[in-house]
Design an enzyme around this catalytic site. Structure first.
Site: not given
Ligand SMILES: O=C(O)[C@H]1O[C@H](OP(=O)(O)OP(=O)(O)OC[C@H]2O[C@@H](n3ccc(=O)[nH]c3=O)[C@H](O)[C@@H]2O)[C@H](O)[C@@H](O)[C@H]1O
Length: 451
Positions: A250
């Site tokens: 991504y």
């Molecule tokens: O900034 C971006 O550009 C991206 O932002 C978002 O990605 P992320 O920051 O990864 O958000 P998100 O999945 O909500 O996980 C949030 C936190 O929870 C943690 N996380 C996640 C899943 C889980 O089961 N447990 C957990 O602790 C995980 O490790 C993370 O620390 C958008 O999805 C992406 O499309 C893109 O826009």
């Protein structure tokens, strides 16, 4: 002896008859040759007309040309059609010097909020969305309903449909594109890599191909991602940092998007502004994101996985509330310069920009869970595990100096406030009435989640 018959008369008569026969056959010949000529002319005209307006296009530019004609065809025959009228009505600005903005991904989370904000201030907005089933399409349809209440029409179609995009440029004079359609999600890339190539690379290039030939060319603002900072350790993250360590496909496709933007700016003079969003959340959000499915799972008593880094530290994100992001997107559009090209050639250097849009205060995921537990007055069942090697990064943290300098971007919503608004929307949308504390009860909230 009888005189010989006067044959002279007979001869004359025969000569006269043969003359008449000749005249008649000449007349007949003339008449039939005229008829033949007219028929040939008619057939020729029909063929010219057919091949001019109907011959299937051979290339994109032809298809663009073709669609100009096909548009001509429909309008020439008064065939403006309901579809074209809907597109025009939606895209017409209602304020002096208003924009006509094509919002791709308009049925998406950020796209729907931005479309509403632009329409409410008097810009023309035309949406494009393929309503795919990456997550529950009924949420996209619900957003579509909300937008249609504000006279915003969303064309159902794909970024990769060149003729459709060309047709949109034929029907309305698009001045700006807010390109938010993409395959999002860091972790999903390991399950469906092709979807990221199709949407984030091929789809983006197709949009740029159509934009470069448009006259006038639009100014383009598009969604990049905080994930391009990948495994960087220098924080807060700055646009001046190197971004060549993407941790997920991504992120790599978003980084590739930034390089592709540079190319189309350099060759064709397209004005391009990339916005690196930092974990955007809020009402009408995406069910594939942790804050959303944590809420659902806590309310349903399901266990949630709370990630830690490999060395046991908390994982953190610079969670950014949707209303702040919308202000950033609108600010980028308002300060976007015109593209400098026409007919596929650039007349001079064009604006090329990249900005962080974050909240400048990262919060550990554990804290996010605590806030949700308080708002939902329900204890979460937590399963604390090491972050799987799925493209996730330990933390994000935005430096927003440049966005503040260039268009006054200033995030004002802390995570507790933003999540309270999200939860209010969530319980209303899904018709849940948990034991919310008095201050969290639904009171004067608007359907679009704004207070
Ligand atoms: O900034 C971006 O550009 C991206 O932002 C978002 O990605 P992320 O920051 O990864 O958000 P998100 O999945 O909500 O996980 C949030 C936190 O929870 C943690 N996380 C996640 C899943 C889980 O089961 N447990 C957990 O602790 C995980 O490790 C993370 O620390 C958008 O999805 C992406 O499309 C893109 O826009």
């Amino acid at each position: 002896m009888a005189s010989p018959p006067d044959t002279s008369k007979t001869i004359k008569l025969e000569r006269y008859n043969s003359y008449i026969r000749k005249v008649n056959s000449t007349k007949l010949l003339n008449a039939s040759s005229k008829l033949l000529f007219r028929a040939t002319l008619l057939i020729a005209l029909v063929l010219v007309f057919f091949f001019t307006f109907n011959y299937p296009p051979l290339s994109d530019t032809t298809s663009h040309h073709f669609h100009t004609h096909s548009h001509f065809l429909t309008s020439a025959f008064g065939g403006g059609g309901a579809w074209e009228r809907q597109v025009r009505h939606s895209a017409t600005p209602r304020r002096p010097n208003g924009f006509t903005v094509l919002v791709t991904g308009a049925a998406g989370f950020v796209g729907s909020h931005c479309s509403l904000a632009l329409k409410k201030r008097g810009d023309g907005v035309i949406g494009l969305d393929n309503f795919n089933n990456y997550y529950d399409p009924s949420l996209k349809r619900a957003r579509q309903d909300l937008l249609s209440q504000h006279q915003i029409f969303i064309v159902e179609g794909d970024l990769n449909d060149g003729p459709l995009l060309s047709k949109l440029f034929d029907v309305v004079p698009i001045t700006h594109i807010l390109h938010l359609a993409a395959q999002a999600g860091v972790r999903y890339a390991m399950q469906n890599p092709q979807s990221y190539i199709k949407s984030n690379i091929a789809g983006f290039v197709n949009l740029l191909e159509v934009s470069k030939t448009a006259n006038p060319q639009p100014s383009i603002v598009w969604a990049s991602s905080s994930s391009v900072y990948g495994l960087n350790t220098e924080n807060p993250f700055s646009e001046l940092d190197r971004t060549d360590q993407p941790a997920s496909l991504y992120a790599a496709t978003k980084k590739a998007g930034e390089e592709i933007a540079h190319t189309y700016n350099h060759i064709y003079g397209l004005s391009l502004t990339g916005l690196r969003f930092f974990t955007v959340y809020g009402p009408w959000g995406r069910p594939d994101m942790a804050y959303f499915f944590f809420t659902k799972d806590i309310l349903h008593g399901k266990t949630i996985d709370v990630y830690q880094t490999q060395d046991g530290k908390e994982v953190a994100r610079d969670f950014t509330y949707i209303d702040d992001i919308v202000k950033g997107c609108v600010g980028a559009l308002d300060t976007a310069e015109k593209s400098t090209g026409s007919g596929g050639k650039k007349k001079g250097p064009a604006q090329l920009r990249i900005y962080n849009l974050g909240n400048t205060s990262p919060v550990p995921v554990g804290k996010l869970v605590t806030i949700l537990e308080n708002l939902l007055t329900t204890k979460a069942k937590k399963h604390v595990i090491k972050m799987p090697r799925n493209g996730d990064v330990p933390y994000t943290h935005a430096n927003v100096t440049l966005a503040y300098r260039d268009f006054g971007y200033k995030p004002v919503t802390d995570l507790s406030t933003g999540l309270r608004k999200f939860v209010k929307w969530y319980v209303r949308y899904y018709g849940i009435q948990p034991r919310l504390k008095k201050e969290n009860r639904i009171d004067n909230e608007q359907p679009d989640g704004s207070a």
